[in-house]
Design an enzyme around this catalytic site. Structure first.
Site, PDB file in Angstrom:
ATOM      1  N   PHE A  76      41.357  37.156  40.651  1.00  0.00           N
ATOM      2  CA  PHE A  76      41.407  38.367  41.479  1.00  0.00           C
ATOM      3  C   PHE A  76      40.139  38.407  42.309  1.00  0.00           C
ATOM      4  O   PHE A  76      39.036  38.301  41.772  1.00  0.00           O
ATOM      5  CB  PHE A  76      41.520  39.637  40.630  1.00  0.00           C
ATOM      6  CG  PHE A  76      41.691  40.875  41.470  1.00  0.00           C
ATOM      7  CD1 PHE A  76      42.934  41.208  41.996  1.00  0.00           C
ATOM      8  CD2 PHE A  76      40.607  41.695  41.765  1.00  0.00           C
ATOM      9  CE1 PHE A  76      43.099  42.336  42.803  1.00  0.00           C
ATOM     10  CE2 PHE A  76      40.771  42.827  42.568  1.00  0.00           C
ATOM     11  CZ  PHE A  76      42.008  43.148  43.084  1.00  0.00           C
ATOM     12  N   ASP A  97      32.644  33.944  42.209  1.00  0.00           N
ATOM     13  CA  ASP A  97      32.894  35.373  42.353  1.00  0.00           C
ATOM     14  C   ASP A  97      32.358  36.038  41.081  1.00  0.00           C
ATOM     15  O   ASP A  97      33.010  36.022  40.042  1.00  0.00           O
ATOM     16  CB  ASP A  97      34.397  35.623  42.521  1.00  0.00           C
ATOM     17  CG  ASP A  97      34.729  37.108  42.595  1.00  0.00           C
ATOM     18  OD1 ASP A  97      33.830  37.938  42.346  1.00  0.00           O
ATOM     19  OD2 ASP A  97      35.895  37.440  42.886  1.00  0.00           O
ATOM     20  N   LYS A 138      30.288  45.645  42.528  1.00  0.00           N
ATOM     21  CA  LYS A 138      30.401  46.483  41.335  1.00  0.00           C
ATOM     22  C   LYS A 138      29.045  46.911  40.776  1.00  0.00           C
ATOM     23  O   LYS A 138      28.407  47.824  41.300  1.00  0.00           O
ATOM     24  CB  LYS A 138      31.237  45.770  40.277  1.00  0.00           C
ATOM     25  CG  LYS A 138      32.728  45.700  40.635  1.00  0.00           C
ATOM     26  CD  LYS A 138      33.567  45.205  39.476  1.00  0.00           C
ATOM     27  CE  LYS A 138      35.029  45.015  39.814  1.00  0.00           C
ATOM     28  NZ  LYS A 138      35.845  46.204  39.736  1.00  0.00           N
TER      29      LYS A 138
END
Ligand code: PLP
Length: 388
Positions: A124, A209, A238
């Protein structure tokens, strides 16, 4: 718009690992806003940093130098493999920019034919058209027109498959060190090292990532630090903003060579408010002993979750993860356990592969870990009863 299937609950304030509704009901937050509130809620150092900046300057755009942005970039460069940093506002933007950087790297080196990127099943990387194509999840791509070309998907954890997929058009390999949304999937030992070696051999870039796994979540500043290797480019978001929207692309000098003036940009990226908070997050996370404590808390959580597997063998099939990026795979729909946990005033987050993610803030206390595990145990009992 109707994009979310939200829980019918509103939080009014938070402190540390706890959230409170307007009517005073307290919830233990083991979701951290999907791995975002690294330092919990209303951390005094973050509140002070944001308030101090709010009274001075909010935004000037990237037409001008931004002092706080330069300072945070220097801190990130000092703490990581990177020589260069580009700031944005979210994980998808960080991944999208990383993809652009990888393609431009080859373009300016006279290899425009190298533009394809190898990515992994179950990954994702965000909800933009390029990052959706990168992940290749048919569920999220449906109905949005032709899928953006340029991504070759291989099974996660399979170094050989990557070797076979590398061709004359390959620009890079893009991978999460631990898949988060994909179900807290930890790859086999040696996976990242194997990918690094393949990339070096082929003269292509290795892109990580670390949007979910980074900023202390696994007990290191970035998850790849558990291995001996470093990437050429890394997407971060995040936790870096501790709840303030902030993302970043980190890169070596060589890998950043393609992104010259005019090739990429962001109006808001790295603005004074976001980078003031980002610097405060780094100050705390890099304090001596902080990451070692996260590692210990991760072990404690893993032990607690392992006991849940013993106590609820019919429901809990597997406990997995790294540090405070933990998951339990259940023989039930994750949404049902999330709902049962909510009834026990515990917040957890669903993921693929029937996994429920347990993502407490990095400042969580030992007592709170025990309390969270107890609440999860009661939620599992509740779920088992509802099934019979
Ligand atoms: N990359 C990873 C590994 C993620 O977990 C996420 C979000 O969950 C993203 C990218 C996208 O981040 P954002 O939702 O901030 O765009």
């Amino acid at each position: 718009m109707g994009t979310y299937a939200r829980q019918n609950i509103v939080f009014a304030k938070g402190e540390g690992a706890w959230l409170e509704t307007a009517t005073g009901e307290r919830y233990l937050d083991f979701g951290s806003g999907i791995a975002v509130n690294a330092l919990g809620h209303a951390h005094p150092r973050l509140v002070a940093a944001l308030n101090a900046q709010a009274g001075k300057l909010w935004h000037t755009s990237n037409l001008y130098r931004v002092a706080g942005q330069e300072k945070l970039a220097e801190r990130l460069v000092a703490a990581t493999f990177a020589d260069k940093v580009f700031f944005c506002n979210s994980g998808a933007e960080a991944c999208e920019g990383a993809i652009k950087a990888a393609r431009r790297y080859h373009y300016v080196a006279g290899r425009p034919e190298r533009w394809r990127i190898i990515t992994f099943e179950g990954s994702f990387h965000g909800r933009t058209l390029a990052t959706l194509a990168a992940a290749g999840n048919p569920k999220y791509l449906e109905g949005f027109g032709p899928e953006m070309p340029g991504f070759d998907h291989v099974p996660f954890g399979d170094v050989e498959a990557v070797g076979a997929a590398i061709g004359p058009e390959t620009a890079a390999v893009l991978v999460e060190p631990v898949q988060g949304e994909g179900g807290v999937r930890v790859p086999p030992a040696g996976f990242l090292e194997g990918l690094r070696a393949l990339c070096d051999e082929a003269g292509i870039l290795f892109v990580l990532d670390e949007v979910q796994s980074g900023v202390g979540r696994t007990g290191k500043l970035f998850a790849h630090e558990w291995t001996g290797i470093t990437p050429d480019i890394m997407a971060v978001a995040k936790g870096i903003g501790g709840g303030f929207p902030l993302g970043a692309i980190l890169a070596t000098e060589a890998a950043a060579a393609g992104l010259v003036p005019g090739t990429h940009g962001s109006t808001f990226g790295g603005n004074p408010l976001a980078t003031a908070v980002g610097a405060a997050v780094l100050d705390v996370v890099l304090e001596p002993g902080f990451l070692a404590a996260v590692e210990q808390k991760g072990l404690r959580l893993a032990q607690g979750l392992a006991r849940l597997k013993d106590r609820h063998p019919a429901l809990v099939k597997e406990v997995r993860g790294q540090g405070l990026l933990a998951g339990i795979r259940i023989d039930a729909t994750p949404a049902d356990l999330v709902a049962a946990a909510l009834a026990e005033r515990l917040l957890v987050v669903g993921a693929s592969e029937n996994v429920v993610r347990v993502l407490p803030p990095l400042i969580v206390g030992d007592d709170e870990i025990s309390e969270g595990v107890e609440r999860l145990s009661r939620a599992l009992t509740r779920l088992a009863q509802s099934k019979t």
